[in-house]
Design a protein around this motif. Structure first.
Motif, mmCIF file in Angstrom:
data_model
loop_
_atom_site.group_PDB
_atom_site.id
_atom_site.type_symbol
_atom_site.label_atom_id
_atom_site.label_comp_id
_atom_site.label_asym_id
_atom_site.label_seq_id
_atom_site.Cartn_x
_atom_site.Cartn_y
_atom_site.Cartn_z
ATOM 1 N N TYR A 6 2.922 17.262 10.424
ATOM 2 C CA TYR A 6 3.811 16.640 9.449
ATOM 3 C C TYR A 6 2.954 15.918 8.411
ATOM 4 C CZ TYR A 6 7.067 17.369 13.316
ATOM 5 O OH TYR A 6 7.795 17.924 14.346
ATOM 6 N N ASP A 7 3.411 15.942 7.180
ATOM 7 C CA ASP A 7 2.727 15.249 6.087
ATOM 8 C C ASP A 7 3.768 14.397 5.372
ATOM 9 O OD1 ASP A 7 1.208 14.360 4.010
ATOM 10 O OD2 ASP A 7 0.681 16.333 3.217
ATOM 11 N N VAL A 8 3.670 13.077 5.525
ATOM 12 C CA VAL A 8 4.644 12.177 4.914
ATOM 13 C C VAL A 8 3.910 11.085 4.149
ATOM 14 C CG1 VAL A 8 6.339 12.597 6.739
ATOM 15 C CG2 VAL A 8 4.781 10.652 6.939
ATOM 16 N N ILE A 53 8.563 -1.101 5.668
ATOM 17 C CA ILE A 53 7.990 0.235 5.591
ATOM 18 C C ILE A 53 9.052 1.226 5.171
ATOM 19 C CG2 ILE A 53 6.818 2.087 6.854
ATOM 20 C CD1 ILE A 53 5.801 -0.005 8.818
ATOM 21 N N SER A 54 8.723 2.067 4.204
ATOM 22 C CA SER A 54 9.595 3.163 3.790
ATOM 23 C C SER A 54 8.819 4.462 3.931
ATOM 24 C CB SER A 54 10.040 2.981 2.331
ATOM 25 O OG SER A 54 10.721 4.129 1.871
ATOM 26 N N ILE A 55 9.412 5.445 4.605
ATOM 27 C CA ILE A 55 8.748 6.725 4.831
ATOM 28 C C ILE A 55 9.500 7.826 4.100
ATOM 29 C CG2 ILE A 55 8.132 8.452 6.565
ATOM 30 C CD1 ILE A 55 7.558 6.232 8.494
ATOM 31 N N THR A 56 8.758 8.580 3.274
ATOM 32 C CA THR A 56 9.348 9.693 2.531
ATOM 33 C C THR A 56 8.633 10.985 2.895
ATOM 34 O OG1 THR A 56 7.865 9.311 0.642
ATOM 35 C CG2 THR A 56 10.015 8.224 0.608
ATOM 36 N N ALA A 57 9.372 12.072 2.850
ATOM 37 C CA ALA A 57 8.799 13.374 3.176
ATOM 38 C C ALA A 57 8.777 14.238 1.922
ATOM 39 C CB ALA A 57 9.593 14.020 4.303
ATOM 40 N N ILE A 58 9.067 15.514 2.064
ATOM 41 C CA ILE A 58 8.986 16.458 0.946
ATOM 42 C C ILE A 58 9.977 16.093 -0.162
ATOM 43 C CG2 ILE A 58 10.670 18.069 1.957
ATOM 44 C CD1 ILE A 58 8.844 20.350 0.882
ATOM 45 N N PHE A 59 9.566 16.296 -1.390
ATOM 46 C CA PHE A 59 10.344 16.015 -2.586
ATOM 47 C C PHE A 59 10.650 14.524 -2.751
ATOM 48 C CE2 PHE A 59 11.951 20.405 -1.432
ATOM 49 C CZ PHE A 59 11.092 21.057 -2.299
ATOM 50 N N GLY A 60 9.923 13.663 -2.040
ATOM 51 C CA GLY A 60 10.094 12.223 -2.189
ATOM 52 C C GLY A 60 11.393 11.682 -1.627
ATOM 53 N N ILE A 61 12.025 12.413 -0.717
ATOM 54 C CA ILE A 61 13.281 11.968 -0.118
ATOM 55 C C ILE A 61 12.981 10.975 1.010
ATOM 56 C CG2 ILE A 61 15.347 12.679 1.139
ATOM 57 C CD1 ILE A 61 15.066 15.411 -0.245
ATOM 58 N N GLU A 62 13.566 9.784 0.922
ATOM 59 C CA GLU A 62 13.317 8.756 1.933
ATOM 60 C C GLU A 62 14.053 9.108 3.222
ATOM 61 O OE1 GLU A 62 13.184 3.894 2.184
ATOM 62 O OE2 GLU A 62 14.857 4.835 1.128
ATOM 63 N N GLY A 63 13.302 9.100 4.329
ATOM 64 C CA GLY A 63 13.902 9.416 5.618
ATOM 65 C C GLY A 63 14.108 8.213 6.495
ATOM 66 N N LEU A 64 13.333 7.167 6.253
ATOM 67 C CA LEU A 64 13.397 5.993 7.118
ATOM 68 C C LEU A 64 12.961 4.754 6.364
ATOM 69 C CD1 LEU A 64 12.270 5.636 10.762
ATOM 70 C CD2 LEU A 64 11.196 4.172 9.075
ATOM 71 N N ARG A 65 13.616 3.639 6.698
ATOM 72 C CA ARG A 65 13.205 2.334 6.181
ATOM 73 C C ARG A 65 13.260 1.339 7.335
ATOM 74 N NH1 ARG A 65 15.404 -0.032 0.523
ATOM 75 N NH2 ARG A 65 14.608 2.043 -0.036
ATOM 76 N N ALA A 96 0.830 -1.198 0.000
ATOM 77 C CA ALA A 96 0.000 0.000 0.000
ATOM 78 C C ALA A 96 0.868 1.252 0.000
ATOM 79 C CB ALA A 96 -0.920 0.014 1.221
ATOM 80 N N LYS A 97 0.320 2.328 -0.584
ATOM 81 C CA LYS A 97 0.910 3.650 -0.485
ATOM 82 C C LYS A 97 -0.044 4.502 0.338
ATOM 83 C CE LYS A 97 3.544 3.386 -4.780
ATOM 84 N NZ LYS A 97 3.819 3.980 -6.111
ATOM 85 N N ILE A 98 0.485 5.078 1.422
ATOM 86 C CA ILE A 98 -0.365 5.738 2.405
ATOM 87 C C ILE A 98 0.115 7.161 2.626
ATOM 88 C CG2 ILE A 98 -1.385 5.529 4.703
ATOM 89 C CD1 ILE A 98 -0.175 2.649 4.759
ATOM 90 N N ASN A 99 -0.827 8.101 2.554
ATOM 91 C CA ASN A 99 -0.531 9.470 2.957
ATOM 92 C C ASN A 99 -0.813 9.590 4.448
ATOM 93 O OD1 ASN A 99 -1.917 12.478 3.328
ATOM 94 N ND2 ASN A 99 -0.018 12.479 2.163
ATOM 95 N N VAL A 100 0.158 10.086 5.194
ATOM 96 C CA VAL A 100 0.043 10.168 6.649
ATOM 97 C C VAL A 100 0.123 11.627 7.091
ATOM 98 C CG1 VAL A 100 0.972 9.390 8.860
ATOM 99 C CG2 VAL A 100 1.194 7.927 6.837
ATOM 100 N N ASP A 101 -0.966 12.115 7.704
ATOM 101 C CA ASP A 101 -0.972 13.434 8.335
ATOM 102 C C ASP A 101 -0.826 13.220 9.832
ATOM 103 O OD1 ASP A 101 -1.300 14.923 6.029
ATOM 104 O OD2 ASP A 101 -3.481 14.763 6.086
ATOM 105 N N TYR A 102 0.165 13.868 10.404
ATOM 106 C CA TYR A 102 0.517 13.604 11.793
ATOM 107 C C TYR A 102 0.659 14.922 12.553
ATOM 108 C CZ TYR A 102 3.861 12.522 15.597
ATOM 109 O OH TYR A 102 4.515 12.420 16.794
#
Length: 270
Positions: free
Chosen positions: A84-86, A100-112, A70-76
């Motif tokens: 935060y919007d990731v 799980i892979s989490i990306t933030a602005i500009f599609g830069i991955e911050g965590l896996r 799944a691809k999930i938009n997360v508002d936190y």
């Protein structure tokens, strides 16, 4: 570190919103979440028959899968009020792995992250830190009895920790509510007409913590015969209030998946 804690929060808070053991009392109202007290049917024979029917319907409505993505938009929004919007990319192999892979602005991955039956591994790509722990790490961080299976059930949208000794219920229109008192939480679980989760409200049994949680499942859609909630909201309050919205933008069942996870040489081990 912030994004690592964010990942744990997403998993843990979905896990904390669950039904537990035996229906006995009405949940007390907390400041952060409104609770509607149901009218309970006290006819023992009718109650037991209806509960058996409800549990059987809930079991039949569970989602069965081999793999899920799944691809999930997360508002936190955290207790500090910051928003935060990731985006989260989720992949699961039943009873084997969660990726799980989490990306933030500009599609830069911050965590896996890569979770198995035995371990939790996290790459913090912001700080170039690698963390490896046993699966007990999730239990230590969340103070909940989590394992790979229960996490997968939570993420896929199946009910967890529902005890067959449930003895009471209420009805309001086409909704069924089950009220429980367990080792961890007082819980009110509401099912819709298809026996899928509509809402789960819990208060911590430990009065010194005063942790309360509300989880709602909405926007169910039927994809290839599977009823799936595409929008979920988690509200948790303890010392502060935490609000998370999950919007499943796309998802697939039973496709061939990969779970890439390798540690770069320049990463520090935590």
């Amino acid at each position: 570190m912030r994004i690592t804690l964010f990942l744990v929060a997403v998993i843990a808070l979905m896990a904390s919103c669950r039904s537990t053991r035996k229906i006995q009392t009405v949940i007390a109202k907390r400041d952060t979440v409104t609770v509607v007290k149901p009218v309970v049917d006290n006819s023992k024979e009718d109650t037991l028959a209806f509960i058996r029917q409800s549990l059987a319907g809930m079991k039949a409505a569970e989602i069965s899968f081999n793999t899920f993505s799944a691809k999930i938009n997360v508002d936190y929004q955290g207790a500090d009020g910051k928003k935060y919007d990731v985006n989260a990319n989720l992949r699961m192999y039943k009873d084997s792995a969660i990726w799980i892979s989490i990306t933030a602005i500009f599609g830069i991955e911050g965590l896996r992250a890569y979770i198995t039956k035995d371990s939790v591994k996290v790459l913090n790509k912001q700080d170039k830190v690698y963390t490896a722990r046993s699966v007990a790490y999730l239990q230590e961080m969340t103070k909940l009895p989590l394992d790979l299976h229960s996490l997968q059930e939570i993420l896929i949208g199946n009910p967890v920790f529902v005890d067959s000794n449930v003895i009471s219920y209420s009805k309001a229109g086409d909704k069924i509510s089950l009220l429980s008192l367990g080792d961890w939480f007082k819980g009110l679980l509401t099912l819709n007409s298809n026996y899928k989760i509509d809402n789960s409200k819990l208060d911590d049994m430990d009065i010194t913590r005063s942790r309360t949680c509300n989880l709602s499942y909405t926007d169910y859609e039927n994809k290839k015969g599977v009823e799936f909630s595409t929008k979920r909201r988690i509200t948790v309050a303890e010392k502060g209030k935490l609000d998370i919205k999950l919007d499943f933008k796309s998802y697939e069942f039973n496709e061939t998946l990969s779970f890439p996870f390798s540690v770069p040489k320049n990463y520090k081990k935590d």
